[in-house]
Design an enzyme around this catalytic site. Structure first.
Site, PDB file in Angstrom:
ATOM      1  N   GLY A 149     -50.702 -22.743 -24.921  1.00  0.00           N
ATOM      2  CA  GLY A 149     -50.494 -23.624 -23.890  1.00  0.00           C
ATOM      3  C   GLY A 149     -49.141 -23.492 -22.740  1.00  0.00           C
ATOM      4  N   CYS A 150     -49.372 -24.201 -21.672  1.00  0.00           N
ATOM      5  CA  CYS A 150     -48.029 -24.104 -20.856  1.00  0.00           C
ATOM      6  C   CYS A 150     -46.892 -24.675 -21.421  1.00  0.00           C
ATOM      7  CB  CYS A 150     -48.523 -24.698 -19.387  1.00  0.00           C
ATOM      8  SG  CYS A 150     -49.208 -26.323 -19.712  1.00  0.00           S
ATOM      9  N   TYR A 151     -46.815 -25.729 -21.881  1.00  0.00           N
ATOM     10  CA  TYR A 151     -45.750 -26.518 -22.480  1.00  0.00           C
ATOM     11  C   TYR A 151     -45.210 -25.596 -23.517  1.00  0.00           C
ATOM     12  CZ  TYR A 151     -46.269 -31.312 -20.248  1.00  0.00           C
ATOM     13  OH  TYR A 151     -46.320 -32.015 -19.685  1.00  0.00           O
ATOM     14  N   THR A 152     -46.226 -25.329 -24.437  1.00  0.00           N
ATOM     15  CA  THR A 152     -45.746 -24.474 -25.469  1.00  0.00           C
ATOM     16  C   THR A 152     -44.939 -23.158 -25.540  1.00  0.00           C
ATOM     17  OG1 THR A 152     -48.069 -25.054 -26.073  1.00  0.00           O
ATOM     18  CG2 THR A 152     -46.805 -23.867 -27.633  1.00  0.00           C
TER      19      THR A 152
END
Lengths: 346, 346, 346, 346
Positions: A149-152
């Site tokens: 994921g992007c945040y991840t």
């Protein structure tokens, strides 16, 4: 030429995959699959591709689609790929999944945070978590990449060296992040209308955001023990960009010098991770449109803490760009191929 | 490799030239000249280039700089290049001037609209107006390209086929345009602060904007007679983009079919001019970051007029991109070299 | 206290009506009607009203609602009010309709532009077009106000004195306008998502926008003859605001002085119309949140034309504010009551 | 009528004071002082006040200005008021200082964080820290109000009840905040240009922001002991608004119920502090233009922490609004007078 198919081609991540693949010298578009827009000219939906992309959207079952491509990118809702992939299909085609289906090793954790049961847990051991800079060797050998994921990606890359080398106490790690609106997708929701987002800032998914277990699992592996964090995402009125600000207690003996060395040790040779000059704060605009992640930090003697800052473009390094980077690895190409477009300012 | 120097490298057009040249396979950066930032690391000003551009800003006199480059781009204030260029220097180096100094053939018109006297009018005959699609053959042979303004490129390209083929009455041509804020430059002016521009729309330079005579001169050449227009620019809160909406009376016998044919005739084979489907309105986001210009139109039987619409990225086709396109021509390269980056959405 | 009910209370115009009525010393909210949100707490939808507005959304038939209010504002889709209003209901309650149902005197024109047949054409003679500054006396006496559209109010007010006094040739009038996104409503449409609108400019509804006949009808009345205009609206990334830029040929003898005098004559005493200093261009931010319309102009001797500029807040003077201004007139109050909130900058 | 003078009237806080005072029934503008714009018509700088504010900017020494006003608001650079105020002047006029000069009780702390020596430390005991909801009684009796900073007001109000009642461990308090650009002032700095801020997010002042000691001092008073926090501000592309997200460890026995009760206990009766429904996250747009602060929270059993969220409009409750609220108290008025304008959405 590598034949690349995209399922879920009409979302923002799908569109970004098209942009990157069109500029990739070793890859060609095999098909653009979309249930909603079946039969429509792709360039009539994304008119940035007028006179550039000639394909129409198609819809088809996976067994049929795997015959047309060497690699399939799935930019689809959670549960889609887990519901139709199996070992046989995986032999016919490489899969790079931009959804969360194969990111978490424990299907129970997946079911807890996503609220759906996992339909193909037998494939989980085969899936490699596609955080390229950390899992590069494993990615080269897999046929199923669980693209992070992007945040991840931003959170893990920012904290990884310090967690790994035990320069911070991970039990004190507080991660705040803000995201551009493209991270929320292209679905027609009132909450994402221009007038609801513009001139506004808000936190959301507080204590419950689904990227939390992904961060915890990967940092836990790095740390060699369980990690629990508070991850608080925010929505701000920009199209693209993730900015992470994380705070943690320094461990004994850890200071500015040690932190700098740790970042150099893990990222000094990484093309897509940049370490701006000491004292500068990363800004999301400086990576926009590119596959770079910029990371910096500031220690605070008053509180014996460090503030970590990282930024990336959620649609590139946070989605389509890292997916292509992983594809390059799987196919034995230089991982930078097709990804050297520079950030665009302003 | 073509050695390219940039004078005025720290403005937004200069920064965009750096981005394009860094991605150009046949060109390398020779120097980045800036009076204000002399001695500073370029990538410390434009941190999008962290770990990418190693040069520091320099300052030097033209006779010295011409020795270091095969082509010099000047993204400088009006009057700068006209004040220091001469025939001798022009023999040593190709010049592509992004200022207005050599755009207008008549120095009196220049002085009237810019309020400064022209210091090297003897070079005007040598200068070629760098609107690539219209002056391609002349550009190939010149050493001094007068790169057009952003509003101008968009306005002229949008109206050119209809004026040229007399499908509209140019005396009725009303041009309205809106621009992103990067067109106003990077100077520290109160009027361009975020809080002065955001959530705002305004016209400015009404009846007096300096791109007016440039539009009139070029459309006059196309028409074969004097053309006078009302050109009204507006500032809107976007970083990049020009959108032109022009209205004019149709001449006898001119209708949708004839207009479509005229656009096809002049632009059908042009790579950088796209003609979206009938009925669609060009949107600035669909060309953002690219060298494309999208043009469309709508006829109105009720009023016997046509509404023309064109859009481009003011920093690419409106400045740095067209400059590189012209450089390619002068150096005998395919004009698309280094300019195939696709628009980025969102 | 005047009891004011709102039908269509959960759209942006409805929300703005609530804001204005809550600040109005002579009015109280009677009900907030919304089909979609029936039963929900209004302040849970518009959390700006947390602890301020205690009402829940209701849904009811008109015969029932008229009993609860002295005035009903309808901020509803086209066709709604025309479909349920009748002479009997009009005796029980004042109606101020923010839709287009009673704006056009000729039901055939309504049907042509809106594509729906008019269900209560017998009420059209009773309806007064609620452009307050022009129809003030008629508004005071009516029970059915057809509140004008946002583009329309701005376009008509900007051109009215010059058309009325024949200082411009209305057959040459070209009206360009740009609007903030709140004008597109709060419906969950992909086209109005943040990422589709931000960093973008586009024209839309070219030659076919429904506010065109409204502008033509009213300017035709002022002119004393048929008026046909090209009206081209644009969408730009701001929440609120309309900016109109209109161009027209000057008639013989008309110049800067005459135009200034005409504006003074019609608007010099108007509280809600401001005439900024000569040479200044109105900016939408300077009226944001207020009921003001700012109007200015620039003559062009080179082309014998005048460029007119007007701006207002589409949700205030372009919708809810003018509706309250009209309500004040109908109920015999000072028309400024509850409308003296000043523009908010930035 | 209270005669109110403003020094530093042409900054954004000054402009907001003008807006509020113009709408205040018991106050009138005495003078608008500005060194830079002396002699200019105020409404020519802030054209939102066209035909509304008739004053020109003046410049004068404090001994002269105190004669013209009952209260002087100083929206001036740090050090200005401390450099010219004295006990004699304070007898002639009430001062409400929007700068930091009298906020910190210890001049050494002021000098450390602001880098300037304090010129009138003898007045510090007289100054009351103007966080209205906490210091209301003291404010009523003072002649010198030290109006709090915008980040500070939001941070302190958000954390105060929990620190005061020891529901969180203040040594674990991590405060992240984001601010609209108006907080950076109206000075012509490159960093605040539209194109530098739009489509961007960044942290700044990390570990060194000047609002840190102010937060620490006030929370320390509430706690009854030293408090040290990490405060990390961010700049995001909105005009107005502060959003604070704070995280802290819960103390033994503290949970959702206790936290809710603490907020109710301290803020249940406060008009300008709103406590949105459990589970909702405050959004800056819901307070924009108003004097409200919205505060909410979410406990996390997984980590035994609480995430606190607060938001306000930096120019209203974070500056001019709280200043007027304090003025109302000093002059014995209802503190809501002139401050009942509702938030404007969108």
């Amino acid at each position: 030429m590598i034949r690349a198919g995209i399922i879920g081609a009409t979302g923002y991540a799908g569109n970004e995959l098209v942009r990157l693949i069109m500029g990739h010298p070793e890859t060609e578009l095999a098909f653009l699959a979309s249930k909603t827009y079946e039969g429509e000219h792709y360039a009539s939906i994304y008119r940035n591709f007028t006179e550039i992309v000639e394909l129409d959207c198609v819809y088809g079952e996976l067994p049929e689609l795997v015959k047309k491509a060497d690699v399939i990118f799935t930019a689809t809702p959670q549960g889609f790929l887990a519901g139709c992939l199996n070992a046989g299909l995986l032999k016919e085609c490489i899969f790079i999944d931009l959804s969360a289906d194969y990111r978490l090793k424990d299907p129970a954790v997946y079911e807890k945070w996503y609220g759906i049961s996992h339909k193909s847990p037998e494939l989980l051991p085969e899936a490699v978590y596609g955080l390229t800079e950390i899992n590069r060797d494993k990615i080269k050998k897999t046929r199923l990449v669980a693209n992070p994921g992007c945040y991840t990606t931003c959170s893990i890359l920012t904290a990884y060296p310090l967690v790994k080398d035990k320069l911070i106490d991970p039990s004190t790690l507080i991660i705040n992040a803000m995201s551009g609106v493209s991270g929320a997708g292209r679905g027609a929701k009132t909450a994402n209308l221009f007038c609801e987002v513009n001139e506004n800032a808000k936190a959301y998914g507080v204590t419950t955001h689904r990227h939390t277990p992904e961060i915890e699992e990967q940092l836990g592996i790095a740390f060699g023990g369980e990690v629990r964090v508070n991850f608080t995402p925010h929505l701000i009125p920009i199209n693209r960009g993730i900015l992470v600000t994380a705070t943690a207690d320094l461990t004994e003996g850890a200071g500015e010098k040690e932190i700098r060395e740790a970042y150099e040790k893990y990222y000094g040779e990484e093309f897509f991770i940049r370490l701006p000059e000491p004292g500068t704060c990363p800004e999301s605009r400086y990576v926009e449109g590119s596959n770079f992640t910029d990371i910096s930090f500031k220690t605070d003697e008053r509180t014996n803490r460090v503030v970590l800052m990282g930024t990336l473009d959620n649609l590139v390094k946070g989605a389509a760009g890292q997916a292509v980077q992983n594809m390059n690895l799987v196919f034995g190409l230089d991982e930078r191929t097709g990804l050297t477009g520079l950030p665009m300012v302003p």
